[in-house]
Design a protein around this motif. Structure first.
Motif, short mmCIF file in Angstrom:
data_model
loop_
_atom_site.label_atom_id
_atom_site.label_comp_id
_atom_site.label_asym_id
_atom_site.label_seq_id
_atom_site.Cartn_x
_atom_site.Cartn_y
_atom_site.Cartn_z
N UNK A 118 0.64 -0.98 -0.04
CA UNK A 118 -0.21 0.16 0.30
C UNK A 118 1.04 1.46 0.33
N UNK A 119 1.82 0.94 1.06
CA UNK A 119 2.98 2.62 0.87
C UNK A 119 3.24 2.68 -0.11
N UNK A 120 3.96 1.41 -1.10
CA UNK A 120 4.53 1.79 -2.45
C UNK A 120 3.99 1.45 -3.54
N UNK A 121 2.51 1.33 -3.41
CA UNK A 121 1.58 1.53 -4.46
C UNK A 121 2.20 0.50 -5.60
N UNK A 122 2.73 -1.31 -4.63
CA UNK A 122 2.48 -1.74 -5.48
C UNK A 122 1.93 -2.73 -5.48
N UNK A 123 1.77 -4.62 -6.92
CA UNK A 123 0.64 -5.09 -6.23
C UNK A 123 1.71 -6.46 -5.20
N UNK A 124 0.91 -7.23 -5.06
CA UNK A 124 1.39 -8.07 -3.61
C UNK A 124 0.81 -9.81 -4.48
N UNK A 125 2.00 -10.75 -4.25
CA UNK A 125 1.71 -12.22 -4.69
C UNK A 125 1.89 -12.99 -3.36
N UNK A 126 0.88 -13.17 -3.14
CA UNK A 126 0.53 -14.05 -2.05
C UNK A 126 0.46 -16.09 -2.84
N UNK A 127 2.14 -16.88 -1.38
CA UNK A 127 2.59 -17.38 -2.44
C UNK A 127 2.19 -18.94 -1.60
N UNK A 128 1.94 -20.43 -1.69
CA UNK A 128 2.08 -21.13 -1.26
C UNK A 128 3.28 -21.82 -0.88
N UNK A 129 3.63 -21.53 0.98
CA UNK A 129 4.97 -21.74 1.07
C UNK A 129 5.93 -23.10 0.58
N UNK A 130 4.96 -24.39 -0.08
CA UNK A 130 5.71 -26.12 -0.27
C UNK A 130 5.40 -25.25 -1.59
N UNK A 131 4.82 -24.88 -2.53
CA UNK A 131 4.99 -24.22 -3.75
C UNK A 131 6.59 -23.48 -3.94
N UNK A 132 6.42 -22.73 -2.88
CA UNK A 132 7.81 -21.83 -2.66
C UNK A 132 9.32 -23.57 -2.75
N UNK A 133 9.03 -24.34 -2.33
CA UNK A 133 10.12 -25.37 -1.47
C UNK A 133 10.55 -26.22 -2.46
N UNK A 134 9.47 -26.23 -3.77
CA UNK A 134 9.80 -27.34 -5.26
C UNK A 134 10.66 -26.43 -6.26
N UNK A 135 9.53 -24.42 -5.66
CA UNK A 135 10.08 -23.94 -6.97
C UNK A 135 11.61 -22.91 -6.93
N UNK A 136 12.31 -23.61 -5.63
CA UNK A 136 13.82 -22.75 -4.78
C UNK A 136 14.33 -22.95 -6.13
N UNK A 137 14.20 -24.35 -6.57
CA UNK A 137 14.86 -25.37 -7.84
C UNK A 137 14.83 -24.30 -9.27
N UNK A 138 14.06 -22.84 -8.75
CA UNK A 138 14.25 -22.60 -11.14
C UNK A 138 15.06 -21.64 -10.51
N UNK A 139 15.18 -20.98 -9.53
CA UNK A 139 16.68 -19.93 -8.55
C UNK A 139 17.69 -19.61 -9.66
N UNK A 140 18.16 -18.97 -10.46
CA UNK A 140 19.49 -19.16 -10.42
C UNK A 140 21.10 -19.53 -9.89
N UNK A 141 21.17 -20.37 -11.00
CA UNK A 141 22.34 -20.97 -9.92
C UNK A 141 23.41 -21.69 -11.04
N UNK A 142 24.41 -20.62 -10.72
CA UNK A 142 25.34 -20.79 -11.56
C UNK A 142 25.86 -22.74 -11.68
N UNK A 143 26.16 -23.12 -12.83
CA UNK A 143 26.77 -24.19 -12.99
C UNK A 143 25.20 -25.33 -12.12
N UNK A 144 23.91 -25.25 -12.08
CA UNK A 144 23.24 -25.54 -11.57
C UNK A 144 22.48 -26.03 -12.53
#
Length: 340
Positions: free
Chosen positions: A103-129
């Protein structure tokens, strides 16, 4: 939209770690975590103390994450936060902060499922992986969850196996408590197991149908075994600590991999990932590599910093919601038992 540089601030507060991360596209610029030591003296997380600590930690953690990322808060395009599942009081702190910041920055919010997060951590850019290709199976193992997830796309996942009672991480910690080890005991079992004989002792393995798990019977089996042995030798645990830890860890891993192997055969999938706090366990990582050689699996193991609860995994999850235009509004509420 994919060509546009997108900067997302991620917030994770589902249990006892307050975390903030800054993501630029799929690259993590910062990932700050404030852990809460207050729970050690109670042998487990105390929800009321956890939520109070989150209130103290969240602003300093976010401030540090933004500074370490080398950006200004005005550069942030959206804020992603864990809506659930988790401890309600802890989730409310993160959700409330996200609402205020958005609200203060006038930007959108993205609500996330904690368990989806554990799975999708595999898609973070990581050199060599390498990143997994769809579809793949992800064994998600933590203190509160044990799941085999069929991952069809970034936000299209199906739980095909889950625990019917306790989680594997809880089995580690409660077994450690039976052995007299301090909280959190899971990492200590892993450490001691490296020095022990994993075939020295045998414990009960549940017979659960389909791809589901059960760990409550294992804890009971360990408790009764220890009690019986200590009647004859009060120093039994101390004299056999390494072998006990190794045998307990092997039993838990045997249970986990029996169903994972079955799932891989049934789904005809050879891309296998692990995620969640217990994926930091060295025995689990070693077993996965061993099974991969036997079964020609292609495996994906997250960096240690993305195994336990962290905001980087929430930021990357938020990115995929952002790309699909899936935003939350100010009426959103934290949910302790958010479905997968």
């Amino acid at each position: 939209m994919k060509d546009k540089e997108i900067i997302i601030l991620g917030i994770e507060s589902s249990c006892d770690d307050t975390s903030a991360a800054v993501l630029r596209n799929e690259e993590i610029l910062s990932n700050e975590i404030a852990s809460q030591g207050v729970h050690k003296e109670y042998g487990g997380v105390v929800p009321e103390l956890a939520s109070r600590a989150h209130q103290q930690n969240i602003i300093p953690v976010v401030d540090t994450a933004i500074k370490k990322a080398g950006i200004q808060k005005e550069d942030i395009d959206a804020i992603a936060f864990t809506r659930g599942p988790g401890l309600l009081g802890s989730l409310i702190v993160g959700t409330s902060f996200a609402k205020s910041f958005a609200m203060g920055m006038d930007i959108p919010m993205l609500d996330c499922n904690h368990m989806h997060g554990h799975v999708l951590a595999h898609f973070i850019d990581d050199e060599g992986k390498d990143k997994p290709e769809f579809p793949f199976l992800c064994l998600t193992v933590s203190g509160g969850h044990t799941q085999i997830v069929l991952v069809k796309d970034y936000l299209d996942m199906e739980v095909i196996g889950t625990t019917i009672d306790d989680a594997a991480g809880e089995a580690f910690d409660k077994s450690a408590k039976i052995l007299g080890l301090p909280y959190p005991g899971g990492p200590l079992i892993d450490k001691n197991a490296k020095l022990g004989d994993e075939n020295k002792f045998e414990f009960a393995k549940p017979n659960v149908k389909d791809l589901n798990y059960s760990f409550s019977g294992l804890k009971t089996s360990i408790l009764y075994f220890i009690q019986n042995q200590e009647k004859e030798n009060p120093n039994f645990v101390e004299e056999n600590m390494n072998d006990l830890c190794a045998s307990i860890q092997k039993t838990i891993l045997d249970i986990l991999f029996k169903k994972l192997i079955k799932a891989a055969k049934e789904q005809n999938i050879k891309s296998i990932a692990i995620a969640g706090g217990v994926s930091a366990n060295s025995g689990l990582r070693t077993r996965l590599e061993e099974e991969a050689k036997k079964r020609q699996w292609k495996t994906f193991i997250p960096k240690f910093e993305y195994c336990t609860d962290n905001a980087a995994m929430i930021a990357i999850t938020g990115r995929y919601h952002y790309l699909r235009g899936e935003f939350a509004d100010q009426s959103i509420a934290a949910t302790a038992r958010l479905k997968f």
